[in-house]
Design a protein around this motif. Structure first.
Motif, PDB file in Angstrom:
ATOM      1  N   UNK A   6       0.847  -1.188   0.000  1.00 58.13           N
ATOM      2  CA  UNK A   6       0.000   0.000   0.000  1.00 58.13           C
ATOM      3  C   UNK A   6       0.882   1.237   0.000  1.00 58.13           C
ATOM      4  N   UNK A   7       0.383   2.286  -0.614  1.00 57.54           N
ATOM      5  CA  UNK A   7       1.063   3.573  -0.591  1.00 57.54           C
ATOM      6  C   UNK A   7       0.400   4.440   0.465  1.00 57.54           C
ATOM      7  N   UNK A   8       1.192   5.282   1.111  1.00 59.03           N
ATOM      8  CA  UNK A   8       0.590   6.257   1.998  1.00 59.03           C
ATOM      9  C   UNK A   8       1.091   6.240   3.415  1.00 59.03           C
ATOM     10  N   UNK A   9       0.217   6.680   4.279  1.00 61.43           N
ATOM     11  CA  UNK A   9       0.500   6.937   5.682  1.00 61.43           C
ATOM     12  C   UNK A   9       0.103   5.723   6.530  1.00 61.43           C
ATOM     13  N   UNK A  10       1.058   5.120   7.192  1.00 63.26           N
ATOM     14  CA  UNK A  10       0.763   3.927   8.001  1.00 63.26           C
ATOM     15  C   UNK A  10      -0.213   4.230   9.128  1.00 63.26           C
ATOM     16  N   UNK A  11      -0.249   5.454   9.604  1.00 65.68           N
ATOM     17  CA  UNK A  11      -1.147   5.791  10.705  1.00 65.68           C
ATOM     18  C   UNK A  11      -2.614   5.815  10.276  1.00 65.68           C
ATOM     19  N   UNK A  12      -2.878   5.735   8.973  1.00 64.57           N
ATOM     20  CA  UNK A  12      -4.251   5.734   8.467  1.00 64.57           C
ATOM     21  C   UNK A  12      -4.747   4.333   8.123  1.00 64.57           C
ATOM     22  N   UNK A  13      -3.948   3.314   8.385  1.00 60.23           N
ATOM     23  CA  UNK A  13      -4.316   1.941   8.018  1.00 60.23           C
ATOM     24  C   UNK A  13      -5.353   1.374   8.987  1.00 60.23           C
ATOM     25  N   UNK A  14      -6.423   0.827   8.435  1.00 60.65           N
ATOM     26  CA  UNK A  14      -7.473   0.189   9.234  1.00 60.65           C
ATOM     27  C   UNK A  14      -7.151  -1.301   9.324  1.00 60.65           C
ATOM     28  N   UNK A  15      -6.343  -1.652  10.309  1.00 58.28           N
ATOM     29  CA  UNK A  15      -5.888  -3.016  10.540  1.00 58.28           C
ATOM     30  C   UNK A  15      -5.967  -3.304  12.031  1.00 58.28           C
ATOM     31  N   UNK A  16      -5.733  -4.556  12.398  1.00 54.46           N
ATOM     32  CA  UNK A  16      -5.722  -4.893  13.823  1.00 54.46           C
ATOM     33  C   UNK A  16      -4.508  -4.288  14.521  1.00 54.46           C
ATOM     34  N   UNK A  17      -3.345  -4.360  13.857  1.00 54.07           N
ATOM     35  CA  UNK A  17      -2.114  -3.860  14.471  1.00 54.07           C
ATOM     36  C   UNK A  17      -1.266  -3.116  13.456  1.00 54.07           C
ATOM     37  N   UNK A  18      -0.715  -2.009  13.901  1.00 56.22           N
ATOM     38  CA  UNK A  18       0.246  -1.224  13.119  1.00 56.22           C
ATOM     39  C   UNK A  18       1.610  -1.435  13.761  1.00 56.22           C
ATOM     40  N   UNK A  19       2.611  -1.720  12.942  1.00 60.91           N
ATOM     41  CA  UNK A  19       3.966  -1.885  13.453  1.00 60.91           C
ATOM     42  C   UNK A  19       4.662  -0.528  13.423  1.00 60.91           C
ATOM     43  N   UNK A  20       5.313  -0.218  14.515  1.00 61.92           N
ATOM     44  CA  UNK A  20       6.059   1.022  14.671  1.00 61.92           C
ATOM     45  C   UNK A  20       7.548   0.738  14.559  1.00 61.92           C
ATOM     46  N   UNK A  21       8.216   1.440  13.667  1.00 56.46           N
ATOM     47  CA  UNK A  21       9.680   1.384  13.583  1.00 56.46           C
ATOM     48  C   UNK A  21      10.203   2.313  14.681  1.00 56.46           C
ATOM     49  N   UNK A  22      10.267   1.777  15.882  1.00 56.64           N
ATOM     50  CA  UNK A  22      10.571   2.555  17.083  1.00 56.64           C
ATOM     51  C   UNK A  22      12.072   2.682  17.302  1.00 56.64           C
ATOM     52  N   UNK A  23      12.436   3.574  18.203  1.00 55.33           N
ATOM     53  CA  UNK A  23      13.810   3.566  18.694  1.00 55.33           C
ATOM     54  C   UNK A  23      13.810   2.804  20.007  1.00 55.33           C
ATOM     55  N   UNK A  24      14.966   2.461  20.495  1.00 56.15           N
ATOM     56  CA  UNK A  24      15.041   1.578  21.667  1.00 56.15           C
ATOM     57  C   UNK A  24      14.435   2.171  22.927  1.00 56.15           C
ATOM     58  N   UNK A  25      14.315   3.495  23.001  1.00 54.17           N
ATOM     59  CA  UNK A  25      13.747   4.119  24.199  1.00 54.17           C
ATOM     60  C   UNK A  25      12.254   3.885  24.322  1.00 54.17           C
ATOM     61  N   UNK A  26      11.592   3.599  23.204  1.00 51.63           N
ATOM     62  CA  UNK A  26      10.135   3.447  23.127  1.00 51.63           C
ATOM     63  C   UNK A  26       9.375   4.735  23.437  1.00 51.63           C
ATOM     64  N   UNK A  27      10.062   5.848  23.520  1.00 49.40           N
ATOM     65  CA  UNK A  27       9.421   7.079  23.962  1.00 49.40           C
ATOM     66  C   UNK A  27       9.171   8.079  22.836  1.00 49.40           C
ATOM     67  N   UNK A  28       9.128   7.600  21.615  1.00 48.22           N
ATOM     68  CA  UNK A  28       8.857   8.466  20.479  1.00 48.22           C
ATOM     69  C   UNK A  28      10.142   8.942  19.832  1.00 48.22           C
ATOM     70  N   UNK A  29      10.006   9.480  18.664  1.00 50.69           N
ATOM     71  CA  UNK A  29      11.160   9.956  17.913  1.00 50.69           C
ATOM     72  C   UNK A  29      10.695  10.612  16.636  1.00 50.69           C
ATOM     73  N   UNK A  30      11.463  10.438  15.574  1.00 50.74           N
ATOM     74  CA  UNK A  30      11.115  11.018  14.288  1.00 50.74           C
ATOM     75  C   UNK A  30      10.502   9.984  13.372  1.00 50.74           C
ATOM     76  N   UNK A  31      10.254  10.374  12.143  1.00 53.76           N
ATOM     77  CA  UNK A  31       9.755   9.461  11.116  1.00 53.76           C
ATOM     78  C   UNK A  31       8.464   8.768  11.510  1.00 53.76           C
ATOM     79  N   UNK A  32       8.403   7.466  11.207  1.00 49.78           N
ATOM     80  CA  UNK A  32       7.221   6.651  11.507  1.00 49.78           C
ATOM     81  C   UNK A  32       6.921   6.688  13.005  1.00 49.78           C
ATOM     82  N   UNK A  33       7.952   6.560  13.819  1.00 46.35           N
ATOM     83  CA  UNK A  33       7.784   6.548  15.278  1.00 46.35           C
ATOM     84  C   UNK A  33       7.102   7.826  15.760  1.00 46.35           C
ATOM     85  N   UNK A  34       7.577   8.964  15.326  1.00 49.31           N
ATOM     86  CA  UNK A  34       6.989  10.235  15.731  1.00 49.31           C
ATOM     87  C   UNK A  34       5.552  10.379  15.252  1.00 49.31           C
TER      88      UNK A  34
END
Length: 169
Positions: A6-34
């Motif tokens: 799919x093309x687009x914004x992962x935060x708009x996906x209507x699915x059971x679970x969205x995977x976050x490309x997080x940083x190790x802190x788990x406290x947010x960051x840039x890109x997909x995580x932010x």
């Protein structure tokens, strides 16, 4: 498992679970995580802080995955995974594949049937897009999971075209 692109914004996906490309802190960051933390709201950060206060006090290790609520996102859960930073001299491909398989393992534990993935490590962690797509597709194709549909969500249209070609191979 069916693999979709799919093309687009992962935060708009209507699915059971969205995977976050997080940083190790788990406290947010840039890109997909932010984007996931901003659009999902404070509930996600609150659960990530609870994870840090408990078993994941030192953060989440590369290739591992954990789940939280999805907050205000159109999903039930966010599965956070930490991708490896690309190195031209070290082979970290097993860690990158683990991000996908561990996320699917967590999805199975949650009972998620549909999961949306970003292209992990291909942003600020500088993994070459074609190789990242090949590794993602290989991990998804060979995963032992009860998930019925995995969607690889690509923000850039050139990466979507590349992924379509690689998926067809």
């Amino acid at each position: 498992m069916r693999i979709e692109l799919a093309a687009g914004d992962i935060t708009a996906q209507h699915v059971d679970a969205i995977v976050n490309a997080a940083n190790s802190s788990l406290l947010g960051g840039g890109g997909v995580d932010g984007a996931i933390h901003r659009k999902g709201g404070p509930e996600i950060l609150a659960e990530c802080r609870a994870l840090r206060a408990g078993h994941h006090g030192k953060g989440l290790r590369t290739g591992q995955a954990v789940a939280t609520t999805a907050g205000r996102l159109p999903a039930r859960w966010v599965i956070h995974t930490v991708g490896p930073v690309y190195s031209p001299t070290l082979d970290r491909s097993a860690e990158l594949r683990s991000c996908y398989t561990e996320s699917l393992r967590v999805a199975d534990e949650l009972g998620a049937a549909t999961v949306a993935f970003p292209l992990i490590s291909a942003g600020i962690y500088r993994w070459p897009a074609e190789d990242a797509i090949r590794l993602a597709l290989a991990a998804l194709r060979t995963a032992d999971t009860t998930v019925t549909t995995a969607t690889l969500v690509l923000f850039e249209t050139d990466r979507l075209a590349l992924a379509e070609r690689l998926l067809a191979e």
